[in-house]
Design a protein around this motif. Structure first.
Motif, PDB file in Angstrom:
ATOM      1  N   TYR A   1       0.751  -1.297   0.059  1.00  0.00           N
ATOM      2  CA  TYR A   1       0.041   0.038  -0.048  1.00  0.00           C
ATOM      3  C   TYR A   1       1.117   1.378   0.122  1.00  0.00           C
ATOM      4  O   TYR A   1       0.331   2.357  -0.276  1.00  0.00           O
ATOM      5  CB  TYR A   1      -0.991   0.069   1.246  1.00  0.00           C
ATOM      6  CG  TYR A   1      -0.318  -0.411   2.492  1.00  0.00           C
ATOM      7  CD1 TYR A   1       0.539   0.856   3.377  1.00  0.00           C
ATOM      8  CD2 TYR A   1      -0.335  -1.616   2.958  1.00  0.00           C
ATOM      9  CE1 TYR A   1       1.292   0.487   4.382  1.00  0.00           C
ATOM     10  CE2 TYR A   1       0.396  -1.891   4.554  1.00  0.00           C
ATOM     11  CZ  TYR A   1       1.038  -0.863   4.868  1.00  0.00           C
ATOM     12  OH  TYR A   1       1.779  -1.199   5.961  1.00  0.00           O
ATOM     13  N   GLY A   2       2.234   1.097   0.111  1.00  0.00           N
ATOM     14  CA  GLY A   2       2.990   2.030   0.249  1.00  0.00           C
ATOM     15  C   GLY A   2       4.146   2.050  -0.916  1.00  0.00           C
ATOM     16  O   GLY A   2       4.589   1.097  -1.467  1.00  0.00           O
ATOM     17  N   GLN A   3       4.504   3.177  -1.541  1.00  0.00           N
ATOM     18  CA  GLN A   3       5.543   3.325  -2.524  1.00  0.00           C
ATOM     19  C   GLN A   3       6.528   4.630  -2.127  1.00  0.00           C
ATOM     20  O   GLN A   3       6.007   5.795  -2.202  1.00  0.00           O
ATOM     21  CB  GLN A   3       4.694   3.812  -3.659  1.00  0.00           C
ATOM     22  CG  GLN A   3       5.468   3.847  -5.092  1.00  0.00           C
ATOM     23  CD  GLN A   3       4.634   3.995  -6.258  1.00  0.00           C
ATOM     24  OE1 GLN A   3       3.475   4.385  -6.424  1.00  0.00           O
ATOM     25  NE2 GLN A   3       5.222   4.011  -7.548  1.00  0.00           N
TER      26      GLN A   3
ATOM     27  N   PRO B   1       1.466   6.627   0.146  1.00  0.00           N
ATOM     28  CA  PRO B   1       0.381   5.902  -0.403  1.00  0.00           C
ATOM     29  C   PRO B   1       0.882   5.491  -1.838  1.00  0.00           C
ATOM     30  O   PRO B   1       1.115   6.626  -2.608  1.00  0.00           O
ATOM     31  CB  PRO B   1      -0.874   6.502  -0.337  1.00  0.00           C
ATOM     32  CG  PRO B   1      -0.743   7.181   0.766  1.00  0.00           C
ATOM     33  CD  PRO B   1       0.983   7.961   0.939  1.00  0.00           C
TER      34      PRO B   1
END
Lengths: 426, 426
Positions: A235-237, A241
Motif C-alpha cells: 500500500y506504500g510506494q 500511499p
C-alpha cells in the motif's frame, strides 16, 4: 563532542567509496581535468553573484525546478510511438535523464490494460478465498494495521526490450529501448502473513491474483518457497500511499518476477491447486518459440543491464567519458558488470556505485577515454547466482524471433566518428 | 524456464522476512484476526465491483490520488506554528503519514535561512579554491561528467526535537516533534575526488562550504578521514535533479552530520588550516551548556528513534496494535531498536523491517496487545558503534536545558484509558 581532524572515527561501510580517483586523474589528465579548468575559466573565474533578495516561501510540497523538464513517454506498443494518449498502453521511464538507483515516484513506468482507475480506498476491498479455512475480506485500513515490510525492488514489464527483438531502429533512446523497468521502495503486508491468517490448505500451491481495473487482469502464481517468502501486498510506494497509476490503494509486489504479476488495484487472491489458465496467460504473456509452440509461465525476469550514458541519440566528444548504466536481475543481487568499448571483443569491470540490493537496480560506471574512432559500447551483467546476461546472438539462437517478452540480451550502442550514439543490434 | 512449485529456487537475502507470524496469530487471535473477519464481513462478503469503463489515459507523470492529502507544515521555530508562510523557516515531514524508510522527494523536510532561491543551472558555478594547487570553477555539467556515487542517507536538522527540550506540549504530533529528518537517495561527486582534482595542500584540514542563497550560509568542516571518504557534492535526489528547496542545482551531502552542513545551492568550497568562525558557527549552531559556556562544532547527529504509530494525537483501541517507527544514527547502521510499553520499565526487541543501511532511517515494528489501561510507550535505538539513545533524564543531566540543538532523547507517548496518544517528556 566534535571529531577532531586527524583523529577520525572509523569509516563505516558505504557504497562506491573505492572510486578509482588515481586511475581517473591519470587517464583524464589530458581531457576532463583540462576541460574543467579551461571551460568555465573562460567564463570568469568566480561563481555567479548570489541573489540578494529572499527566495520563495517554504511550502507544503517541494516541486521541481522550472529549469527541469522531465517526463515519461506514453506509447502504444513496439514501434508505436507518438500516439494519441487514449491509445497508449505503457509510459516509459526516462532512464537517460535519471541518476542513482531509484526511480522518481511519478516517473516509475506505467503499463495498464484499461487505463488508470481512481479507486476509493474507503470502499476498496481485498477478498482472500479458495482453498483456505478462513476466507477474509480486508479493507486498506485492515492491511495497514498489520505488520509490514519495506523493500527496494525493481519492477519490469515483461515487454521491456521488445523494440530490439527483431530489428533495431537506430533512432531509439534508452527510454524507448529499456524504459519499462523502474526501482521504488514498496511497503506492505507479506503474503506469507496473509497465508497464515486465512489458513491456506497445504495442498494449495497456486494463487490467482486479480486486479480491480476494468480489464480485471488476473494471473496464476505458483506458490514456491521463494514467492511465499518474498511477495507482499503493498500500500506504500517510496514512503507514501501508492499512486493510482501504480495500483492505489493496493497491489501485489512480486520481487524479481514479470511486472504483470505485480497485480495493481488488487481485489482478489484465490488459492487453488492448479493454474487458472486466464486469458492473460493464454492469449497474452506466453512466448511463441521458434518451433511454433508457446511457452507459458516464463515468470522470472532475466539478468539484464544497459548503459544509460552515453546512450541512444546522445553525442559524445573524444577524451574522457564516464560510462554509466543500470543492472538488475530477477534472481537476486548483481555480482558484477563488465563493459566493452570495442564491440564485445574485450571487457573491463565496472564499479558498482550504489548500495547493491537484491532484485533492485544497481548503478554502475567506468572511466573511458574515447579516441574518436567509430566503435560500439556494450554492458554485461552477472548476478549472484552466476547468471550472465547473454549476447544477442546466443539469446536469439535459443529464443528465436517469434517471441515478444523477456528480451534481455546485451544492449549495444554504436558510436560514429562524429560521436553520435545510436541503437544497434550488436 | 518456469520455477516449479515444490521445486523452489534458493531464497535470496531480503529484509524483514523473518516476521513473527506465529507469534502474531497467537497474540492477535482475539483481536485483529477477529476484527478483520467480522468488520468487513458485515459490509458484504465480496469486494466492490470493479469499474466497467477504462480509467484515465496513461500520462507523463503519475500524480497522487485525489483521496490522498499529505503535506508538510511550514513553521517559524520551536512553538511557532500556524504562522504566515513568509515567516516560516522550516517545513516538516509528516512522519505520521509515511511508511517504509524513504521520504517522498516533495515531502523531504525543508530548512532555509532566506527562502528558496530558483537558480539557473546554466549559470550556476562552484568555485573550489584556498589551499589548493589547482583552483577550479565547475559548472553543473562539469560535475555530471565526473564519476559519481549514490547513497541513501538521512539528513536531519540539528534543531529536530527542539519542541521537547524544555516542556512537552501534549498536543504535538510526531510531525511536530520529529519532522526535521528525512531519508532520500542522493547522487553526486565524492568530495575526495574533487580534493584530488584541485590538489589540496596536505596541511589543509578544514573546508569552508558556502551556499548561493541570499543568506549565504557558510560552515567550516573538519576534513576527517570519515568526511573525506563520505561527503559528496550532490546534483541528484531520488533519481532526478535536486528540487530547488533541497539545493538545486547542487548541494553538499555530509552523511551523519548536522543538516546545516549539507550546504544547499552550493557555490564555494575553500580549503584552509583552521575554521573560519562564520556567524553560522558563532551566533548560531552552537550549544549553550548548563554552565553558560557555548559548545561549537557539535557536528554529528546522535543515535535516535521515534515511534511514528501510534504517536501524538492518534487514538488506539484495546487489543492488537502494531507499533512502528524510525531509527537513525550519525555513526552508522542501526544495530537494534527496543520498545517499552510500560513507560521504560521493561523493553522488548523490535523487528527491523527494511534494508538497514548506514546513516539511513531504519523502519522498526513490534506486535503489541494493549490491555486498555493507561500507559506510556517509548523506543530506544542502539547503533553499530554501541551508542545507545539516552533517556530524557540522563540526556538533560548532561546537556542542561539552555541548549536548542541535537536533542535526541527517547520519545515517550502517553496513552490514556480512552486510547488517546499524547506527547510526554517521560
Amino acid at each position: 563532542m566534535m571529531d577532531q581532524p586527524g583523529n577520525p572515527i572509523d569509516t563505516v561501510e558505504s557504497p562506491g567509496l573505492h572510486l578509482s580517483r588515481r586511475r581517473f586523474i591519470v587517464t583524464s589528465s589530458t581531457s576532463l581535468a583540462g576541460a574543467v579548468v579551461a571551460g568555465p575559466a573562460a567564463a570568469g573565474s568566480l561563481a555567479e553573484v548570489p541573489p540578494r533578495e529572499p527566495g520563495a516561501d517554504l511550502s507544503a510540497h517541494s516541486e521541481r525546478s522550472k529549469f527541469v523538464k522531465i517526463g515519461r513517454i506514453p506509447e502504444a506498443g513496439p514501434g508505436k510511438r507518438n500516439v494519441d494518449p487514449s491509445d497508449a498502453i505503457n509510459s516509459k521511464t526516462p532512464l537517460d535523464r535519471l541518476v542513482g538507483g531509484l526511480t522518481p515516484t511519478d516517473l516509475h513506468y506505467e503499463r495498464s490494460h484499461a487505463g488508470v482507475p481512481e479507486l476509493d480506498p474507503a470502499k476498496h476491498r481485498l477478498l482472500i478465498h479458495g482453498m483456505v479455512q478462513k476466507p477474509l475480506v480486508l479493507s486498506v485500513n485492515d492491511l495497514k494495521a498489520m505488520p509490514s515490510i519495506s523493500r527496494i525492488v525493481f519492477i519490469e514489464c515483461t515487454g521491456n526490450g521488445w523494440e530490439n527483438w527483431k530489428t533495431a531502429d537506430e533512432n531509439l533512446t534508452v527510454q524507448n529501448t529499456h524504459g519499462l523497468v523502474s526501482t521504488n521502495e514498496w511497503t506492505g503486508v507479506p503474503l506469507k502473513f496473509l497465508v497464515g491468517l486465512v489458513a491456506r490448505d497445504r495442498a494449495s500451491n497456486w494463487m490467482l491474483a486479480e486486479g480491480g481495473d476494468a480489464a480485471g487482469v488476473d494471473r496464476s502464481i505458483p506458490l514456491t518457497d521463494e514467492i511465499l517468502n518474498e511477495a507482499f501486498i503493498a500500500y506504500g510506494q517510496n514512503g507514501e500511499p501508492l499512486r493510482p497509476a501504480h495500483g492505489f490503494p493496493m497491489r501485489l509486489v512480486m520481487p524479481g518476477f514479470e511486472g504483470n504479476l505485480n497485480i495493481k488495484w488488487l481485489r482478489r487472491l484465490k488459492f487453488g491447486d492448479q493454474p487458472w489458465m486466464t486469458r492473460w496467460e493464454t492469449a497474452r504473456y506466453t512466448q511463441l518459440l521458434a518451433n511454433g509452440k508457446a511457452e507459458q509461465f516464463q515468470l522470472r525476469m532475466g539478468t539484464n543491464s544497459v548503459i544509460t550514458s552515453p546512450s541512444g541519440m546522445m553525442e559524445i566528444r573524444p577524451g574522457y567519458n564516464c560510462i554509466t548504466g543500470l543492472a538488475w536481475s530477477g534472481y537476486g543481487k548483481i555480482a558484477n558488470v563488465e563493459i566493452s568499448t570495442d564491440g564485445a571483443r574485450s571487457w573491463k569491470p565496472a564499479e558498482l556505485n550504489n548500495s547493491v540490493l537484491p532484485k533492485a537496480q544497481t548503478r554502475f560506471q567506468m572511466d573511458w577515454v574515447w579516441d574518436g574512432k567509430p566503435t560500439k559500447i556494450v554492458s554485461r551483467a552477472t548476478d549472484e547466482k552466476g547468471n550472465v546476461q547473454p549476447d544477442r546472438k546466443s539469446f536469439i539462437a535459443q529464443e528465436g524471433t517469434n517471441a515478444l517478452f523477456h528480451y534481455h540480451a546485451q544492449q549495444t550502442w554504436s558510436i560514429d566518428a562524429a560521436g553520435r550514439v545510436r541503437n544497434a543490434l550488436a
